[in-house]
Design a protein around this motif. Structure first.
Motif, mmCIF file in Angstrom:
data_model
loop_
_atom_site.group_PDB
_atom_site.id
_atom_site.type_symbol
_atom_site.label_atom_id
_atom_site.label_comp_id
_atom_site.label_asym_id
_atom_site.label_seq_id
_atom_site.Cartn_x
_atom_site.Cartn_y
_atom_site.Cartn_z
ATOM 1 N N SER A 1 23.897 30.775 38.576
ATOM 2 C CA SER A 1 25.516 29.527 38.334
ATOM 3 C C SER A 1 25.182 28.695 37.814
ATOM 4 O O SER A 1 24.194 29.046 36.394
ATOM 5 N N GLU A 2 26.181 27.895 37.484
ATOM 6 C CA GLU A 2 25.870 26.757 36.385
ATOM 7 C C GLU A 2 25.713 25.103 37.112
ATOM 8 O O GLU A 2 26.742 24.796 38.075
ATOM 9 N N GLN A 3 25.449 24.200 36.499
ATOM 10 C CA GLN A 3 25.158 22.560 37.353
ATOM 11 C C GLN A 3 25.153 21.958 35.705
ATOM 12 O O GLN A 3 24.530 22.339 35.287
ATOM 13 N N THR B 1 22.350 27.958 34.894
ATOM 14 C CA THR B 1 22.449 27.459 33.653
ATOM 15 C C THR B 1 22.522 25.451 33.671
ATOM 16 O O THR B 1 23.274 25.886 34.653
ATOM 17 N N LEU B 2 22.221 25.074 33.107
ATOM 18 C CA LEU B 2 22.058 23.514 33.358
ATOM 19 C C LEU B 2 22.631 23.289 31.782
ATOM 20 O O LEU B 2 21.832 23.334 30.729
ATOM 21 N N GLU C 1 14.978 10.016 35.616
ATOM 22 C CA GLU C 1 14.436 12.159 35.628
ATOM 23 C C GLU C 1 15.038 11.678 36.564
ATOM 24 O O GLU C 1 15.778 11.184 37.909
ATOM 25 N N PHE C 2 15.206 13.199 37.302
ATOM 26 C CA PHE C 2 15.863 13.808 38.500
ATOM 27 C C PHE C 2 15.181 15.371 38.491
ATOM 28 O O PHE C 2 14.981 15.828 37.245
ATOM 29 N N LYS C 3 15.157 16.229 39.624
ATOM 30 C CA LYS C 3 14.705 16.640 39.315
ATOM 31 C C LYS C 3 16.312 17.443 40.268
ATOM 32 O O LYS C 3 17.413 17.576 40.634
ATOM 33 N N VAL C 4 16.343 19.558 39.797
ATOM 34 C CA VAL C 4 17.804 20.507 39.921
ATOM 35 C C VAL C 4 17.328 21.756 40.683
ATOM 36 O O VAL C 4 16.591 22.111 40.575
ATOM 37 N N GLU D 1 19.150 27.052 29.849
ATOM 38 C CA GLU D 1 18.496 28.463 30.648
ATOM 39 C C GLU D 1 17.975 28.264 31.521
ATOM 40 O O GLU D 1 16.475 28.991 30.666
ATOM 41 N N LEU D 2 17.694 28.802 32.568
ATOM 42 C CA LEU D 2 16.684 27.880 33.869
ATOM 43 C C LEU D 2 16.648 29.258 34.262
ATOM 44 O O LEU D 2 17.161 29.937 35.142
#
Length: 509
Positions: free
Chosen positions: A302-304, A243-244, A293-296, A274-275
């Motif tokens: 897990s949750e970010q 999850t993000l 812009e960013f990468k995750v 939900e990724l």
């Protein structure tokens, strides 16, 4: 002793046209799911043996490849690996969509026992086809093999008049999952009446395998002994995603709900996402802030949480102000702070409140600022500027003074003496006689009177025009009043012109 029937599920193949869309791991997983469905429908207790991938590869003749044949040739491959039945799936491409074809052969007689086909936009669609069709597909093997593989012949023949009801009792079972909304199958058979949990089903007594399937979750399963009504079967599904949560901090303006989000180049509407596990590229855009812009990296279960601050964006503004088509010099304010005057050119934070005005009277400028662009805008003033009002009053006062002086001279009065501190013109020569000022005074008075009438008539016409009538009767009255005011203005203009001509003639003669 009855020998077990061996069933081989060969590796899934892909046509050259579909090879780019289906990876080796995708094909292996389709094979594994097809093989697991075979295990459910053709269990060992019914004398079926499902051959593993290792068994099949070990029993292939040297130099023989499964990819070398299809159709009835599969039966020959099955005989080479000592299988009684051989099944295989093949992925193709038709009309831009993926297709799936699955067949199972009886190796002894090269007989096609069963087959099914399906299509979809991606591999997950094909996987859904396999889960839906495979149970009935493998169930036909039982009919082909003549039922169960137990001993044949007659024994224990008995006759008599006794009677008893045969069969198993059935019980009502309540099935629930966490989360809800899963599709249920029992012993490998889908339950049409339970496509979304929670639900109640009727099940025969005995041990049964309950399987719950929900998109983006691992399949949940449990074996349960059913022996009474109101039995409850609970299954907790494990998510196969992370999850993000997007909660960036804004710079004091705007709302979080105004944020636009893109993930891996695709727009999404939620801020709780939900990724799939892996690296994802995220882009945020807000009308009041600089884009981000960013990468995750996402892990399963897990949750970010993204809580980084966003920077307020900047745009350029070129602003002019006009009254009746004439440019005006007015103060410019951004969020209550004076930043210059019109004509204005400068940088302005996005989503700012821009106002113009003077002497405590201000008007909002409704301009749509753009990120890193300069917007040109001309504000049409709704109220007459104080500077214009002052200029008109000054002009009117001068005309009044001239008229008053003319009337005084007509009455034989001496010009008013200047007060202490008042300036006296030095370039005016005294007149030897006041007789010629009589026509000048009369003409000037006529001109001033005409000017006053014209100004009053014009102002009244404009004031009535700006009023919004409440009904048709008031509209007609306003129209008549405007006509009267325009007539007064015309008469004033003509009178002023006649007065001006009189002044000119008086000086000429």
């Amino acid at each position: 002793m009855v020998m077990a029937k061996h069933v081989a599920v060969l590796e899934t193949l892909a046509d050259p046209a579909a090879a780019e869309k289906v990876s080796t791991s995708d094909k292996n997983y389709l094979t594994d799911v097809l093989r697991s469905e075979a295990v459910k429908v053709l269990p060992a207790e019914q004398n079926f043996t499902i051959m593993t991938r290792e068994n099949i590869n070990a029993m292939l003749p040297p130099g023989k490849s499964i990819e070398e044949c299809e159709g009835s040739c599969l039966a020959e491959t099955g005989r080479n690996i000592a299988a009684d039945y051989v099944a295989q799936a093949r992925v193709g491409l038709f009309g831009g969509s993926l297709t799936l074809s699955v067949e199972i052969y009886e190796t002894a007689g090269n007989k096609l026992v069963a087959s099914f086909n399906g299509d979809g936009e991606n591999v997950k669609d094909l996987l859904a086809v396999v889960k839906l069709q495979a149970p009935d597909f493998f169930r036909k093997v039982k009919g082909s093999s003549g039922g169960w593989g137990g001993a044949t012949g007659f024994s224990d023949i008995n006759s008599g008049g006794s009677f008893s009801v045969q069969g198993k009792k059935s019980f009502i079972v309540e099935v629930s999952t966490e989360p809800t909304g899963a599709a249920l199958s029992i012993d490998g058979r889908p339950v049409p009446k339970c496509m979304q949990t929670p639900c109640k089903v009727q099940v025969e007594e005995g041990e049964h395998l309950f399987v719950a399937v929900k998109d983006r979750y691992d399949d949940g399963e449990t074996r349960t002994m059913i022996s009474a009504t109101n039995k409850t079967v609970n299954m907790e599904l494990v998510p196969n995603f992370g999850t993000l949560l997007l909660e960036p901090k804004l710079a004091g303006v705007g709302r979080l709900g105004d944020i636009s989000v893109w993930v891996d180049g695709q727009p999404v509407k939620q801020r709780k996402l939900e990724l799939d596990p892996g690296i994802h590229e995220v882009r945020l855009k807000h009308p009041c802030h600089d884009p981000m812009e960013f990468k995750v990296g996402i892990e399963k279960m897990s949750e970010q949480r993204f809580e980084q601050p966003m920077t307020r964006g900047i745009g350029g503004l070129k602003l002019d102000a006009e009254w009746n088509g004439e440019p005006q010099a007015l103060s410019v304010f951004v969020d209550g702070e004076e930043v210059g005057s019109t004509p204005f050119l400068g940088e302005v934070p996005l989503c700012s409140r821009v106002t113009v005005g003077e002497d405590g009277k201000y008007e909002d400028v409704h301009v749509n600022l753009k990120w890193h662009e300069t917007v040109e805008y001309t504000h049409k003033l709704k109220r007459k500027p104080a500077s214009v009002i002052a200029a008109e009053e000054s002009s009117l006062e001068r005309n009044r003074q001239r008229a008053s002086a003319a009337y005084d001279e007509l009455d034989g009065k001496e010009p008013a003496k200047p007060q202490v501190g008042e300036s006296i013109p030095t370039n005016v020569e005294p007149e030897s006689t006041g007789i010629k000022w009589v026509p000048v005074g009369i003409s000037a008075a006529v001109a001033v009177t005409g000017t006053i009438l014209a100004v009053v008539g014009n102002s009244k016409a404009k004031s009535i025009h700006d009023e919004k009538p409440a009904d048709a009767e008031e509209y007609k009255k306003n129209k008549d009043d405007i006509h009267g005011a325009q007539t007064l203005r015309t008469a004033g203009i003509v009178t002023a012109i006649v007065g001006a001509i009189g002044v000119g003639v008086s000086f000429a003669f």
